[in-house]
Design a protein around this motif. Structure first.
Motif, PDB file in Angstrom:
ATOM      1  N   PHE A   1       0.844  -1.188   0.000  1.00  0.00           N
ATOM      2  CA  PHE A   1       0.000   0.000   0.000  1.00  0.00           C
ATOM      3  C   PHE A   1       0.888   1.250   0.000  1.00  0.00           C
ATOM      4  CE2 PHE A   1      -3.830  -2.267   1.420  1.00  0.00           C
ATOM      5  CZ  PHE A   1      -3.275  -3.398   1.986  1.00  0.00           C
TER       6      PHE A   1
ATOM      7  N   LEU B   1      -3.536  10.534   8.036  1.00  0.00           N
ATOM      8  CA  LEU B   1      -3.026   9.567   7.075  1.00  0.00           C
ATOM      9  C   LEU B   1      -4.191   8.941   6.311  1.00  0.00           C
ATOM     10  CD1 LEU B   1      -0.289   7.440   8.850  1.00  0.00           C
ATOM     11  CD2 LEU B   1      -0.144   8.317   6.541  1.00  0.00           C
TER      12      LEU B   1
ATOM     13  N   LEU C   1      -5.282   6.332   2.808  1.00  0.00           N
ATOM     14  CA  LEU C   1      -4.847   5.381   1.800  1.00  0.00           C
ATOM     15  C   LEU C   1      -4.811   6.056   0.438  1.00  0.00           C
ATOM     16  CD1 LEU C   1      -4.176   2.402   1.131  1.00  0.00           C
ATOM     17  CD2 LEU C   1      -6.635   2.052   0.794  1.00  0.00           C
TER      18      LEU C   1
ATOM     19  N   TYR D   1       0.348   5.146   1.512  1.00  0.00           N
ATOM     20  CA  TYR D   1      -0.455   6.083   2.272  1.00  0.00           C
ATOM     21  C   TYR D   1       0.127   7.478   2.090  1.00  0.00           C
ATOM     22  CZ  TYR D   1      -3.216   2.601   4.718  1.00  0.00           C
ATOM     23  OH  TYR D   1      -4.105   1.607   5.006  1.00  0.00           O
TER      24      TYR D   1
ATOM     25  N   ARG E   1      -3.599   0.812  -3.511  1.00  0.00           N
ATOM     26  CA  ARG E   1      -3.326  -0.552  -3.091  1.00  0.00           C
ATOM     27  C   ARG E   1      -2.798  -1.353  -4.264  1.00  0.00           C
ATOM     28  NH1 ARG E   1      -9.433  -1.800  -2.008  1.00  0.00           N
ATOM     29  NH2 ARG E   1      -9.541  -0.416  -3.812  1.00  0.00           N
TER      30      ARG E   1
ATOM     31  N   GLN F   1      -0.045  11.637   3.672  1.00  0.00           N
ATOM     32  CA  GLN F   1      -0.476  12.542   4.734  1.00  0.00           C
ATOM     33  C   GLN F   1      -0.203  13.975   4.292  1.00  0.00           C
ATOM     34  OE1 GLN F   1       1.318  11.978   8.636  1.00  0.00           O
ATOM     35  NE2 GLN F   1      -0.557  12.686   9.598  1.00  0.00           N
TER      36      GLN F   1
END
Lengths: 113, 110
Positions: free
Chosen positions: B34, B44, B46, B36, B49, B38
């Motif tokens: 994954f 945070l 997603l 992520y 994937r 921020q």
């Protein structure tokens, strides 16, 4: 609205105090997690739970404890706060980790003086 | 043991330039990976994937098992891409939890 909530967002507290960081999610997720993160650094898993009455320690040793009495609630407690506990604490939950990963809360930034 | 390595703490690019954020992993089985992101003052979230092979906000990432990498790419960087990016690994047999890299701060300059 289905989400994950952390309170408080910021907490400044004196050494030796007992504190509880709250984490609640309204998505019905079984899996919940606590991570500790210092600014600009990696996330360290400190506790996790696969469901009610299930709690496990994570990869990073922590003096904190957790409980999971209800599906939606996963509080983290420090019995006696110390300056070394100063950090950001992130709570997350998951329905299906492989498919959706985590949903994170906004975090609690804890400062122990 | 599973491990995620993001070798760059900071990556600075100009707007419109290509972006590649590096992620290498160490895991003996078949991982799920994954990315992520921020953004400043946000939680945070997603980004994408590996399992879904999707493109989100112009970003893509391909799993290269031979090189054990999952680099994040975007052909043309935008100012709003400036953020902290974390690569994460779900390893089977390691329990249902993610292992994160140390993160890369992407700064897109005008």
């Amino acid at each position: 609205e289905a989400d994950i909530y952390q309170t408080p967002r910021y907490l400044v507290i004196g050494t030796g105090k007992k504190i509880t960081l709250e984490c609640s999610q309204t998505m019905g997720h079984d899996k919940m997690y606590w991570y500790q993160q210092d600014p600009g650094m990696e996330l360290h898993l400190i506790h996790y739970s696969y469901g009610v009455n299930s709690t496990e320690k994570g990869d990073l040793s922590s003096e904190s404890t957790v409980s999971r009495i209800r599906t939606e609630h996963f509080p983290l407690t420090l019995e006696s706060a110390r300056p070394s506990h100063t950090s950001q604490y992130l709570c997350a939950s998951s329905e299906n980790l492989a498919l959706y990963g985590y949903t994170f809360g906004s975090g609690t930034r804890l400062t122990v003086v | 043991a599973q491990r995620v390595t993001q070798p760059e703490k900071l990556l600075s690019v100009f707007k419109g330039a290509p972006v590649e954020l590096k992620c290498n992993y160490s895991y003996s089985g078949s991982p799920e990976l994954f990315w992520y992101v921020q953004y400043s003052r946000q939680r945070l979230q997603l980004l994408l994937r590996h399992i879904s092979r999707e493109s989100i906000k112009g970003f893509t990432a391909d799993l290269n098992k031979g090189e054990t990498s999952f680099h994040l790419k975007k052909p043309f960087a935008q100012e709003e891409d400036s953020a902290m990016y974390y690569c994460a690994l779900l390893g089977r047999g390691g329990g249902n939890k993610l292992t994160f890299g140390t993160g890369t701060q992407l700064k897109v300059e005008l």
